[in-house]
Write an enzyme that holds these catalytic residues in place. Structure first.
Site, PDB file in Angstrom:
ATOM      1  N   ASP A  21       0.873  -1.176   0.000  1.00  0.00           N
ATOM      2  CA  ASP A  21       0.000   0.000   0.000  1.00  0.00           C
ATOM      3  C   ASP A  21       0.906   1.221   0.000  1.00  0.00           C
ATOM      4  O   ASP A  21       2.105   1.127   0.278  1.00  0.00           O
ATOM      5  CB  ASP A  21      -0.876  -0.008   1.269  1.00  0.00           C
ATOM      6  CG  ASP A  21      -1.793   1.214   1.354  1.00  0.00           C
ATOM      7  OD1 ASP A  21      -2.324   1.639   0.312  1.00  0.00           O
ATOM      8  OD2 ASP A  21      -1.973   1.751   2.467  1.00  0.00           O
ATOM      9  N   SER A  22       0.308   2.381  -0.265  1.00  0.00           N
ATOM     10  CA  SER A  22       1.056   3.636  -0.193  1.00  0.00           C
ATOM     11  C   SER A  22       1.531   3.891   1.240  1.00  0.00           C
ATOM     12  O   SER A  22       2.520   4.581   1.448  1.00  0.00           O
ATOM     13  CB  SER A  22       0.161   4.782  -0.643  1.00  0.00           C
ATOM     14  OG  SER A  22      -1.015   4.794   0.146  1.00  0.00           O
ATOM     15  N   CYS A  84      -4.300  -1.446  -1.949  1.00  0.00           N
ATOM     16  CA  CYS A  84      -4.385   0.001  -2.122  1.00  0.00           C
ATOM     17  C   CYS A  84      -5.387   0.282  -3.233  1.00  0.00           C
ATOM     18  O   CYS A  84      -5.194  -0.163  -4.373  1.00  0.00           O
ATOM     19  CB  CYS A  84      -3.009   0.548  -2.501  1.00  0.00           C
ATOM     20  SG  CYS A  84      -3.011   2.326  -2.838  1.00  0.00           S
ATOM     21  N   GLU A 163      -3.699   8.503   8.973  1.00  0.00           N
ATOM     22  CA  GLU A 163      -2.266   8.230   9.208  1.00  0.00           C
ATOM     23  C   GLU A 163      -1.750   9.025  10.411  1.00  0.00           C
ATOM     24  O   GLU A 163      -0.733   8.686  10.993  1.00  0.00           O
ATOM     25  CB  GLU A 163      -1.424   8.536   7.951  1.00  0.00           C
ATOM     26  CG  GLU A 163      -1.709   7.605   6.775  1.00  0.00           C
ATOM     27  CD  GLU A 163      -0.667   6.490   6.565  1.00  0.00           C
ATOM     28  OE1 GLU A 163       0.481   6.634   7.019  1.00  0.00           O
ATOM     29  OE2 GLU A 163      -1.039   5.468   5.938  1.00  0.00           O
ATOM     30  N   CYS A 197     -11.000   2.765  -0.298  1.00  0.00           N
ATOM     31  CA  CYS A 197      -9.601   2.992   0.080  1.00  0.00           C
ATOM     32  C   CYS A 197      -9.344   2.173   1.337  1.00  0.00           C
ATOM     33  O   CYS A 197     -10.173   2.150   2.252  1.00  0.00           O
ATOM     34  CB  CYS A 197      -9.409   4.479   0.359  1.00  0.00           C
ATOM     35  SG  CYS A 197      -7.880   4.898   1.207  1.00  0.00           S
ATOM     36  N   HIS A 199      -7.559   2.595   3.808  1.00  0.00           N
ATOM     37  CA  HIS A 199      -7.446   3.302   5.086  1.00  0.00           C
ATOM     38  C   HIS A 199      -8.814   3.463   5.763  1.00  0.00           C
ATOM     39  O   HIS A 199      -8.886   3.691   6.970  1.00  0.00           O
ATOM     40  CB  HIS A 199      -6.877   4.716   4.878  1.00  0.00           C
ATOM     41  CG  HIS A 199      -5.394   4.778   4.700  1.00  0.00           C
ATOM     42  ND1 HIS A 199      -4.754   4.286   3.591  1.00  0.00           N
ATOM     43  CD2 HIS A 199      -4.423   5.296   5.507  1.00  0.00           C
ATOM     44  CE1 HIS A 199      -3.448   4.504   3.716  1.00  0.00           C
ATOM     45  NE2 HIS A 199      -3.218   5.103   4.866  1.00  0.00           N
TER      46      HIS A 199
HETATM   47  N1  DGL Z   1      -4.798   3.003   1.145  1.00  0.00           N
HETATM   48  C1  DGL Z   1      -4.685   3.787  -0.068  1.00  0.00           C
HETATM   49  C2  DGL Z   1      -5.880   3.469  -0.934  1.00  0.00           C
HETATM   50  O1  DGL Z   1      -6.465   2.436  -0.722  1.00  0.00           O
HETATM   51  C3  DGL Z   1      -4.449   5.215   0.312  1.00  0.00           C
HETATM   52  C4  DGL Z   1      -4.196   6.074  -0.849  1.00  0.00           C
HETATM   53  C5  DGL Z   1      -3.297   7.244  -0.655  1.00  0.00           C
HETATM   54  O2  DGL Z   1      -2.134   7.038  -0.389  1.00  0.00           O
HETATM   55  O3  DGL Z   1      -3.769   8.356  -0.873  1.00  0.00           O
HETATM   56  O4  DGL Z   1      -6.248   4.172  -1.841  1.00  0.00           O
END
Ligand code: DGL
Length: 282
Positions: A21-22, A84, A163, A197, A199
């Protein structure tokens, strides 16, 4: 290397699954994987030095995603889960074409679940700006059921707030942001809302409070874990179910407080430290 007895359908593969993931949001998918595939070893990479990806261009996201995959492939993996939404919506077909191992994204499994859940065929979808711009969730939903009406909305402040630990009910900042994003969505009369997403599951309680009990929330990470299980089974890539899998964690920025922050996403105490890597080398 895969081990087992071929030809007797006892073929087992104990190579790890790569997950990325990011940032740390993809750990919500790791949580589902640990439950659904407890026998599998996982290698997680969170690109914490460059999170969030969601406001970036498609080209930049693809460039980052290629590096993330190259890092993970420095291990001998049997499959990759893109935990992600942003990478899945913008880069999945390219990454699949460039790599000779199964790569699963979050979009299709999540949309299939939403189509199964909705009764009034009005489905909401919230995600990052890049994911909403890509139109990938909308397209996939309409391909699965052309009668579905989709209401999409980017929620760019959610990832940085999560985050930074601002996800708990009672936190007035996240609650205000959630109301501003979601009240117009509630007024569309949807009965299903995709958290597009990885998150966002941390915000499920806050999102649920705004949307009301008649709206079912569908989380991206969870559905893709089930998809991966089906895929491993069909390709005879599963590990021995009697074993207990382990996980290793890598990030591209500082590792202090990793255990504490990762524990929020995993919803359990983590007793693994993270290793820091230089993602620019990949
Ligand atoms: N968890 C990422 C997603 O599902 C976060 C994206 C981001 O870094 O903006 O899109």
């Amino acid at each position: 290397m895969p081990s087992g007895v071929k030809g007797m359908s006892v073929f087992m593969d104990h190579r790890p699954i790569g997950v990325f993931d990011s940032g740390l949001g993809g750990l919500t998918a790791v949580r589902s994987l640990r439950r659904i595939l407890p026998e599998e070893d996982l290698i997680y990479f969170g690109d914490t030095s460059r999170v969030p990806y969601g406001g970036r261009s498609r080209e930049t996201i693809l460039k980052y995603a290629r590096q993330d995959v190259r890092f993970l492939r420095s291990f001998d993996l049997k499959a990759i889960l893109i935990a992600c939404g942003t990478v899945s919506t913008t880069s999945l077909p390219v990454l699949q074409a460039e790599n000779d191992l199964p790569i699963v994204g979050v979009v299709e499994p999540t949309c299939r679940r939403a189509v199964a859940v909705t009764k009034n065929k009005r489905v909401g979808m919230i995600a990052t700006l890049a994911s909403v711009r890509s139109g990938n969730y909308d397209q996939t939903l309409r391909t699965l059921d052309p009668e579905i009406q989709v209401f999409s909305k980017p929620c760019p402040l959610f990832v940085p707030l999560v985050e930074n630990g601002r996800f708990r009910p009672g936190d007035s900042v996240i609650e205000t942001v959630a109301r501003e994003y979601l009240e117009p969505m509630r007024d569309t009369g949807i009965d299903t809302l995709i958290l597009g997403c990885t998150h966002y599951p941390l915000l499920a309680e806050i999102i649920g409070a705004v949307m009301g009990p008649e709206v079912t929330l569908v989380s991206a990470g969870e559905e893709s874990a089930f998809e991966l299980k089906r895929l491993l089974k069909a390709s005879e890539l599963r590990a021995d179910e009697s074993r207990q899998g382990d996980a290793a964690y890598y990030v591209s920025d500082r590792v202090e407080n990793f255990e504490e922050i990762a524990s929020w996403f995993l919803q359990e105490d983590l007793h693994h430290e993270a290793n820091q890597i230089d993602i620019d080398r990949y």
